[in-house]
Design a protein around this motif. Sequence first.
Motif, PDB file in Angstrom:
ATOM      1  N   ALA A 398     -53.530  14.076  62.833  1.00  0.00           N
ATOM      2  CA  ALA A 398     -54.275  15.022  63.664  1.00  0.00           C
ATOM      3  C   ALA A 398     -54.907  14.335  64.868  1.00  0.00           C
ATOM      4  N   SER A 401     -52.177  13.175  67.300  1.00  0.00           N
ATOM      5  CA  SER A 401     -51.535  14.304  67.990  1.00  0.00           C
ATOM      6  C   SER A 401     -52.419  14.841  69.106  1.00  0.00           C
ATOM      7  N   VAL A 402     -53.697  15.019  68.817  1.00  0.00           N
ATOM      8  CA  VAL A 402     -54.616  15.518  69.846  1.00  0.00           C
ATOM      9  C   VAL A 402     -54.691  14.542  71.015  1.00  0.00           C
ATOM     10  N   THR A 403     -54.755  13.253  70.706  1.00  0.00           N
ATOM     11  CA  THR A 403     -54.851  12.239  71.765  1.00  0.00           C
ATOM     12  C   THR A 403     -53.600  12.204  72.628  1.00  0.00           C
ATOM     13  N   LEU A 405     -51.374  14.575  72.981  1.00  0.00           N
ATOM     14  CA  LEU A 405     -51.300  15.838  73.723  1.00  0.00           C
ATOM     15  C   LEU A 405     -52.154  15.779  74.980  1.00  0.00           C
ATOM     16  N   ALA A 406     -53.358  15.242  74.849  1.00  0.00           N
ATOM     17  CA  ALA A 406     -54.250  15.156  76.006  1.00  0.00           C
ATOM     18  C   ALA A 406     -53.699  14.213  77.068  1.00  0.00           C
ATOM     19  N   LEU A 412     -46.592  20.994  71.947  1.00  0.00           N
ATOM     20  CA  LEU A 412     -47.147  20.627  70.647  1.00  0.00           C
ATOM     21  C   LEU A 412     -46.059  20.278  69.648  1.00  0.00           C
TER      22      LEU A 412
END
Length: 481
Positions: A398, A401-403, A405-406, A412
Amino acid sequence: MSVTATSARSARRAPRRFRERFSDFAAASPSRFALIVFAALVLLWTGLLALPASSAAHTATDFADALFTAVSVVCVTGLSTVDMTTHWSAFGEVVIYVGVQIGGIGVLTLASTLGLIISRHLGLRARLIAAGDTNPLRSHKGPVAESQAVRLGEVGGLLLTIAISVVTIEAAAAVILFPLLLGHGFALGEAARDAVYYSAMAFTNTGFSPNNNGLFPFAHDYVFLTTIAVTVMLGAIGFPVIYALARVIRHPAQRRRIVSLHVKLTIVGYLVLFVIGGGLYWLLEHRNPETFGRLGAGDGVFQSFFLSAMARSGGFSTFDIAHLHNSSLLVTDMLMFIGGGSASTAGGIKVTTLMVLFLAAVAEAKGVESMEAFHRRIPGDVLRVAVSVVLWGATIVAVASVTVLAITRDSLDHVLFDVISAFATCGLSTGLTMGAPTPAVYVLAITMFLGRIGSITLAAALAQSQQRRLYAHPEERPIVG
């Protein structure tokens, strides 16, 4: 006593003192020791791959690319930020090949081997390190489950099995692949090199290919693909399972005693997921013209099951993974996250972790207190470890993935796919790593490292295991569900 005699005696004692300190440090925390060894290997391979001699252009490789490749090699992942078939020189390919072989035998197994070399015997401390790789519970102080994958007294035999299995299985695969490569028009020397390379990348579940087109030229050579798939699966089921099966072959009358619960859960869980994965791929992709839609029923079924084997940690593919439907990408995400067997060349949270969670859910549905399988009761502390592994893995995925994506602003489904592939050391990719921004490359490299060393190994290395309490707080039950 002369100064010369004193100096000679001190020189003789120095190796002994070093071995004692080495053994004491390893015994204090086997998992932390293995973590340090693994990090040192990554740094060493980064330095080797950054050398001008390692690149085909004889220029220094960028640090981010060298680090990412080193982590991918030592963690037997198979992801890359450079073209693996053209970027590296012959020396670089040798460095990669050796790194894959070292990384494939496991973090704690490698640490115990180093302990064996330096201590010159496999004592209790070295056995504890090796046993920790076959059962994460041994990384903790306190009670250990009664039924071990490999008992301490069998660790010496396990290490011998690892050495024999690596040599035997890779050699057998190379012998089968060699004439097949000749049949595809490869020159004699090139065929020999690629056969050895493919066998190593398959058994270690790395997935690197020495050819520009990967397995695309062999997409319809089912003997070639079956050899790759079987070699991948042998590496993914785990050395304890191979060890148990080898003993069954030698002592068939004792198979009931030899085949432990761990072996049964691994084999059953692996085969069930293999069948489910192949069936789902066929149902979801048989009308996709970019994957299996152009194939006949028989060819499509074969390719579906081949992909199911590769999605567990193999990393090979016969088509562009980015062409899969989103539903198939999600199925692959789940298969990669689960991975293969414990103490194997595969990654993920491991099959037995999923099986323990499944048995806990079944026990809860039946209203019984204990988890049972194959007429054996599984202790509750095993469930705690399984839950910890899943939560650590999900948290790592998680956050990564967030990092990413940013940083990349990519879709996604592609980011999640490549992040899980990195965490599970699978190697399948939608193409995100090629040309990714440098910060994203570092994030994926860290994800590979954390995924390979294992959630329990990392937790034990940082938290120094369990602590004994002399008191207990009052009990109160929160609402769950």
